[in-house]
Design a protein around this motif. Structure first.
Motif, PDB file in Angstrom:
ATOM      1  N   PHE A   1       0.876  -1.261  -0.202  1.00 37.08           N
ATOM      2  CA  PHE A   1       0.097   0.074   0.021  1.00 37.08           C
ATOM      3  C   PHE A   1       0.919   1.291  -0.053  1.00 37.08           C
ATOM      4  O   PHE A   1       0.408   2.213  -0.691  1.00 37.08           O
ATOM      5  CB  PHE A   1      -0.984  -0.034   1.270  1.00 37.08           C
ATOM      6  CG  PHE A   1      -2.027  -0.972   0.937  1.00 37.08           C
ATOM      7  CD1 PHE A   1      -2.919  -0.948   0.075  1.00 37.08           C
ATOM      8  CD2 PHE A   1      -2.424  -1.929   1.888  1.00 37.08           C
ATOM      9  CE1 PHE A   1      -4.060  -1.885  -0.185  1.00 37.08           C
ATOM     10  CE2 PHE A   1      -3.479  -2.819   1.773  1.00 37.08           C
ATOM     11  CZ  PHE A   1      -4.051  -2.926   0.915  1.00 37.08           C
ATOM     12  N   GLY A   2       2.020   1.444   0.596  1.00 38.80           N
ATOM     13  CA  GLY A   2       2.825   2.606   0.693  1.00 38.80           C
ATOM     14  C   GLY A   2       3.501   2.711  -0.905  1.00 38.80           C
ATOM     15  O   GLY A   2       3.480   3.837  -1.208  1.00 38.80           O
TER      16      GLY A   2
ATOM     17  N   SER B   1       2.139   1.756  -3.493  1.00 37.23           N
ATOM     18  CA  SER B   1       0.891   2.382  -4.508  1.00 37.23           C
ATOM     19  C   SER B   1       0.448   3.714  -4.018  1.00 37.23           C
ATOM     20  O   SER B   1       0.001   4.547  -5.190  1.00 37.23           O
ATOM     21  CB  SER B   1      -0.273   1.362  -4.256  1.00 37.23           C
ATOM     22  OG  SER B   1      -0.911   1.272  -3.052  1.00 37.23           O
ATOM     23  N   LEU B   2       0.648   4.266  -3.025  1.00 42.10           N
ATOM     24  CA  LEU B   2       0.376   5.540  -2.587  1.00 42.10           C
ATOM     25  C   LEU B   2       1.423   6.440  -3.145  1.00 42.10           C
ATOM     26  O   LEU B   2       1.212   7.623  -3.684  1.00 42.10           O
ATOM     27  CB  LEU B   2       0.371   5.877  -1.084  1.00 42.10           C
ATOM     28  CG  LEU B   2      -0.905   5.237  -0.289  1.00 42.10           C
ATOM     29  CD1 LEU B   2      -0.913   5.200   1.146  1.00 42.10           C
ATOM     30  CD2 LEU B   2      -2.048   5.879  -0.950  1.00 42.10           C
ATOM     31  N   MET B   3       2.805   5.977  -3.244  1.00 44.16           N
ATOM     32  CA  MET B   3       4.003   6.962  -3.878  1.00 44.16           C
ATOM     33  C   MET B   3       3.580   6.840  -5.234  1.00 44.16           C
ATOM     34  O   MET B   3       4.284   8.098  -5.842  1.00 44.16           O
ATOM     35  CB  MET B   3       5.260   6.083  -3.450  1.00 44.16           C
ATOM     36  CG  MET B   3       5.302   6.024  -2.205  1.00 44.16           C
ATOM     37  SD  MET B   3       7.078   5.305  -1.261  1.00 44.16           S
ATOM     38  CE  MET B   3       8.267   5.210  -2.884  1.00 44.16           C
ATOM     39  N   ARG B   4       2.767   6.138  -6.075  1.00 42.44           N
ATOM     40  CA  ARG B   4       3.055   6.297  -7.503  1.00 42.44           C
ATOM     41  C   ARG B   4       1.866   7.201  -7.805  1.00 42.44           C
ATOM     42  O   ARG B   4       0.975   7.938  -7.306  1.00 42.44           O
ATOM     43  CB  ARG B   4       2.459   4.988  -8.015  1.00 42.44           C
ATOM     44  CG  ARG B   4       3.654   4.106  -7.846  1.00 42.44           C
ATOM     45  CD  ARG B   4       3.276   2.600  -8.386  1.00 42.44           C
ATOM     46  NE  ARG B   4       4.485   1.803  -8.206  1.00 42.44           N
ATOM     47  CZ  ARG B   4       4.460   0.382  -8.641  1.00 42.44           C
ATOM     48  NH1 ARG B   4       3.263  -0.191  -8.930  1.00 42.44           N
ATOM     49  NH2 ARG B   4       5.343  -0.186  -8.125  1.00 42.44           N
TER      50      ARG B   4
END
Length: 157
Positions: free
Chosen positions: A151-152, A154-157
């Motif tokens: 999840f981390g 995917s949030l950075m993308r």
């Protein structure tokens, strides 16, 4: 050190990156939780990184448990128990209070699973019980940290 491990994993050919994650999982203090996260951050798919880190950690833990059991069986025959160090005394107190399941599930907050499992066997805990609860703990911690890393990323993308 984490950057070096991440670089090591990403430098491997894509087909063998799981081997790097498996090796990281076998290292005490890296284990399944950081191994899965580092593998995911290095670009390994979570469906590969998480199981690879878990398998590496389990293999390493089994080596420690079986070695400790063998040593305890050989050395403990006809000998008195010697005094525990302060660190081992603290671990023994937690073991007496929480038992194998509690120490297995929560012990990774304090010490690596390899050390915790070997200590429990040296205290006289049943080898198979320690292995079962350590495997459950390793899987749980690896999946939780791998999920957080997924999840981390995917949030950075």
């Amino acid at each position: 050190m984490i950057d070096a491990l991440q670089s090591f994993t990403s430098s491997l050919p894509e087909i063998f990156q799981w081997v790097g994650v498996l090796l990281m999982g076998a290292i005490p203090f890296i284990e399944s939780y950081f191994g899965s996260a580092i593998g995911i951050l290095a670009g390994v798919h979570p469906a590969v990184a998480i199981p690879a880190a878990i398998v590496g950690n389990i293999i390493s833990m089994l080596i420690f448990v079986l070695s400790a059991h063998g040593v305890r069986s050989k050395v403990g025959q006809g000998r008195e128990a010697k005094e525990l160090s302060p660190r081992r005394e603290k671990l023994r107190a937690r073991f007496d209070r929480y038992g194998v399941p509690g120490v297995s599930l929560l012990g990774q907050l304090i010490l690596p699973s390899q050390i915790t499992s070997a200590a429990m066997v040296s205290f006289g805990a049943a080898k198979n019980s320690v292995i079962l609860w350590q495997v459950i703990s390793i899987i749980l911690w690896g999946v939780v940290f791998g999920t957080f890393a997924t999840f981390g990323v995917s949030l950075m993308r």
